[in-house]
Design an enzyme around this catalytic site. Structure first.
Site, PDB file in Angstrom:
ATOM      1  N   GLN B  80      12.465  -4.559   9.264  1.00 55.98           N
ATOM      2  CA  GLN B  80      14.101  -3.985   9.639  1.00 55.98           C
ATOM      3  C   GLN B  80      13.536  -2.466   9.245  1.00 55.98           C
ATOM      4  O   GLN B  80      12.462  -2.173   9.724  1.00 55.98           O
ATOM      5  CB  GLN B  80      14.525  -3.821   7.714  1.00 55.98           C
ATOM      6  CG  GLN B  80      15.050  -5.170   7.568  1.00 55.98           C
ATOM      7  CD  GLN B  80      16.353  -4.899   6.055  1.00 55.98           C
ATOM      8  OE1 GLN B  80      16.108  -3.896   5.881  1.00 55.98           O
ATOM      9  NE2 GLN B  80      15.849  -6.780   5.211  1.00 55.98           N
ATOM     10  N   ALA B 201       4.530   8.049   0.648  1.00 55.43           N
ATOM     11  CA  ALA B 201       2.534   9.015   1.498  1.00 55.43           C
ATOM     12  C   ALA B 201       3.011   7.595   1.731  1.00 55.43           C
ATOM     13  O   ALA B 201       2.681   6.325   1.676  1.00 55.43           O
ATOM     14  CB  ALA B 201       1.812   9.482  -0.224  1.00 55.43           C
ATOM     15  N   ILE B 202       1.966   7.941   3.515  1.00 61.93           N
ATOM     16  CA  ILE B 202       1.386   6.908   4.118  1.00 61.93           C
ATOM     17  C   ILE B 202      -0.047   6.874   3.402  1.00 61.93           C
ATOM     18  O   ILE B 202      -0.914   7.668   2.598  1.00 61.93           O
ATOM     19  CB  ILE B 202       1.294   7.332   5.380  1.00 61.93           C
ATOM     20  CG1 ILE B 202       2.738   7.724   6.092  1.00 61.93           C
ATOM     21  CG2 ILE B 202      -0.162   7.063   5.961  1.00 61.93           C
ATOM     22  CD1 ILE B 202       3.450   6.206   6.190  1.00 61.93           C
ATOM     23  N   ASP B 269      10.303 -10.283  -3.048  1.00 62.77           N
ATOM     24  CA  ASP B 269       9.872 -10.276  -1.253  1.00 62.77           C
ATOM     25  C   ASP B 269       8.277 -10.192  -1.564  1.00 62.77           C
ATOM     26  O   ASP B 269       7.937 -10.060  -0.524  1.00 62.77           O
ATOM     27  CB  ASP B 269      10.735  -9.973  -0.660  1.00 62.77           C
ATOM     28  CG  ASP B 269      10.848  -9.459   0.569  1.00 62.77           C
ATOM     29  OD1 ASP B 269      10.556 -10.746   0.972  1.00 62.77           O
ATOM     30  OD2 ASP B 269      10.548  -8.392   1.837  1.00 62.77           O
ATOM     31  N   GLU B 274      -1.972  -5.997  -0.899  1.00 57.65           N
ATOM     32  CA  GLU B 274      -3.052  -5.644   0.314  1.00 57.65           C
ATOM     33  C   GLU B 274      -4.152  -5.150  -1.123  1.00 57.65           C
ATOM     34  O   GLU B 274      -3.532  -4.831  -2.169  1.00 57.65           O
ATOM     35  CB  GLU B 274      -2.985  -4.280   0.897  1.00 57.65           C
ATOM     36  CG  GLU B 274      -2.274  -5.022   2.092  1.00 57.65           C
ATOM     37  CD  GLU B 274      -1.733  -3.794   3.455  1.00 57.65           C
ATOM     38  OE1 GLU B 274      -2.255  -3.063   3.651  1.00 57.65           O
ATOM     39  OE2 GLU B 274      -0.508  -3.944   3.751  1.00 57.65           O
TER      40      GLU B 274
END
Lengths: 401, 401
Positions: B80, B201-202, B269, B274
């Site tokens: 998406q 935040a990345i 989902d 990670e």
């Protein structure tokens, strides 16, 4: 006689039907013994699809609503899912499924060409067209179907059967194959098997009664950015009036009738209309495919009235009927509510919510206002399609309703 | 020390960042002068993404919520639409737009893999994960953006810019390019320019801090018909327990923490999770991508708890926290309501409706019930991850909250 019979002579129907394999039908018997769909076909005249007093009308809708379903295949053409249903006695119907709750308003950010089709719009459009005295929409009736027994187990159409699945809620769903909204993300689902649908009577086969498709002069652009000619040019009607077939006969006021119907039910998707070829240009316009009507009740779409507003013409019979339906005793919302209550699906919930019904009254007043404004500027607004006798009979009919 | 610093030494960050063109940054200055996003990166430890007491947390969310937007490009991956937003000082955020009204429940006939992503789910998941004491979701904040000024006029991404249009309601909309729901039929629209979004935040660039993606053993089949192994085999956990990395350390109870989080917010989902590669197998699990949580409040999805129910193991610290949040004075719904009220978007309307908040309490009771049932059958349910000191400090922390 204005109501000349549709000249599909019985013999022609018989021979063609036999060629199509309908040879088990008893063609020697009287018309009264014909199945309702055939009587509907034989009753089509040059000026209307059916006579509103014909008792076959109720028999036809009863037939569609109750007959055993023999088969279901996807109907091609158009962009959204629809099925062709077959009944005993060679009857057929066009099925449109319920895809969203009846009162869901169209998302304000969706264009008219992206809107879902609604089964209750098809049903309601038929009732409205009849109440307006047009009789130009093939009869439509609601039905609660069993998707498993009536579609999944009956269909021979792989495009349909391969898309069946059971949803997380345990409902039986399918989506078919089409351009828009035919995917797992937009399934048609029973509860768990029961599904509301609209069933429209099918017109005579094109081989028997070929039709001509006409592009509406007031067609929208079907583009997110482009405007159509009629949206840019306020004098657009001048050129339409000079172009055949709008330059002669009743075609222009027929188109304006259609615009009035579409404005009342807020249908922006009238890109084409059809006529029966054999009647030439002097015939009524078929108002087919009304699934995108009744999408919004909180707003009106004045641009749908452009043909009336730009041409300033209207049939006297239409105007009289509209004025009648604006009277407290014959209020459009009231007669629609009463008429729709006859549909089998009305037992579960009204086919149109009160918000949609009162939008009809509001829009009817807006139509009359446009006519009034026209009459202040022009003297040739009324197209006189009634002789003295017709006017009497119309008044008579109206007060008895 | 459990809270070993993420060993991205400052020098390494500096040199890598310089290579990426961040050479206008004053690397000689003190950590306190670093932009919040960099302090967030430097604060990542082996056991959590951030320390909940770190004042930088509030500075980071304030930064994301208020900094001027310099650019917006579409983020690839996933099915998406999402955008990568850039800020001054080289900060970035992952944007997910509001696509439906906050309280729209997922259609009961949609599969978990067809559900829309929700901006308020991303925000709420961050708050919930923090309140559960996990600190494994990158900080997320809501923001009211101007789609025209902040996206259309800033983007250099043709995939985004070419999809802008003005909707029939006069709103500025776009849809980008992606696998699902990127079409005129599913536009993202401002009102007429203002759009609610979530900004996450990345994480540190993959070149600096490579991550490993793990397929969840309790992943769903992502099929309309097939069941996953764990859905068919009640002893499924026996084999997982014997398979590295679940056979050692805390990986299994980490996974169960994640299942508890997902059950509470009804997220089906979670196909992958990670970890940071440099921490090997002894590290926390990142709970990324929570856009499909909080889709339904009226129903629970017990299968999400399968890891807990099938393995009958849970961290003591998690269990203590859950029990605390079941007490009247620290009720999960109350602390969530209070926490979410801090988000800038809460001014317009609560980020989770009361129905969603009380679903949290109901689901929390269900988790404790599953643990209780486990304890009746097994003696090794509790994974003791707390020494005496930790337990005191946990209790201390909880009562002060």
């Amino acid at each position: 006689c204005e109501h000349s019979r549709f000249s599909l002579e019985r013999a022609k129907v018989q021979s063609a039907s036999k060629e199509e394999g309908y040879d088990d039908m008893d063609w020697t018997s009287d018309v009264e013994t014909y199945p309702p769909w055939l009587r509907f076909h034989l009753g089509i005249s040059r000026w209307e699809l059916y006579n509103r007093k014909d008792p076959n009308l109720a028999q036809l809708t009863h037939y569609l609503a109750t007959q055993r379903i023999l088969g279901a295949v996807q109907k091609t053409g158009g962009t959204q899912l629809k099925l062709l249903i077959s009944f005993p006695n060679h009857g057929q119907a066009l099925l449109k499924p319920m895809k969203q709750s009846r009162d869901t308003e169209t998302d304000v950010n969706l264009f008219y060409f992206s809107d879902f089709e609604r089964h209750n719009a098809e049903i309601s459009a038929f009732h409205l067209d009849r109440l307006l005295g047009f009789n130009r929409i093939p009869p439509v009736v609601g039905r609660l179907m069993n998707v498993t027994a009536d579609i999944r187990e009956k269909t021979t159409d792989h495009k349909v059967s391969r898309t069946f699945f059971t949803s997380p809620a345990g409902n039986v769903c399918f989506y078919g194959q089409c351009e828009y909204y035919c995917s797992t993300e937009h399934p048609v689902c029973g509860r768990p098997h029961l599904l509301e649908v609209s069933l429209a009577a099918i017109l005579p086969d094109l081989s028997l009664a070929p039709r001509r498709s006409w592009r509406s002069p007031w067609r929208r652009s079907y583009s997110r950015t482009k405007l159509a000619q009629w949206e840019k040019n306020p004098n657009y009607c001048d050129s339409v009036k000079q172009t055949p077939p709008y330059s002669q006969g009743t075609r222009l006021v027929d188109l304006i009738d259609m615009a009035v119907l579409d404005f009342l039910m807020s249908n922006m998707d009238r890109h084409h209309y059809e006529t029966f070829e054999k009647f030439g240009n002097e015939t009524f316009l078929l108002h087919l495919d009304n699934g995108r009507a009744f999408g919004r009740h909180s707003q009106d779409e004045p641009s749908i009235l452009a043909p009336l507003q730009q041409c300033c013409r209207i049939r006297r019979s239409t105007l009289l009927r509209l004025r009648l339906l604006a009277l407290p005793d014959f209020r459009l919302s009231d007669v629609m509510r009463e008429s729709l209550a006859q549909d089998p699906l009305a037992d579960a919930a009204p086919l149109l919510s009160e918000a949609h019904l009162s939008a009809l009254d509001r829009r009817l007043a807006a139509v009359l206002q446009v006519v009034h404004t026209c009459q202040e500027k022009h003297t040739d607004v009324i197209h006189d399609d009634l002789d003295r006798y017709d006017q009497d009979s119309l008044t008579d009919r109206n007060t008895k309703q």
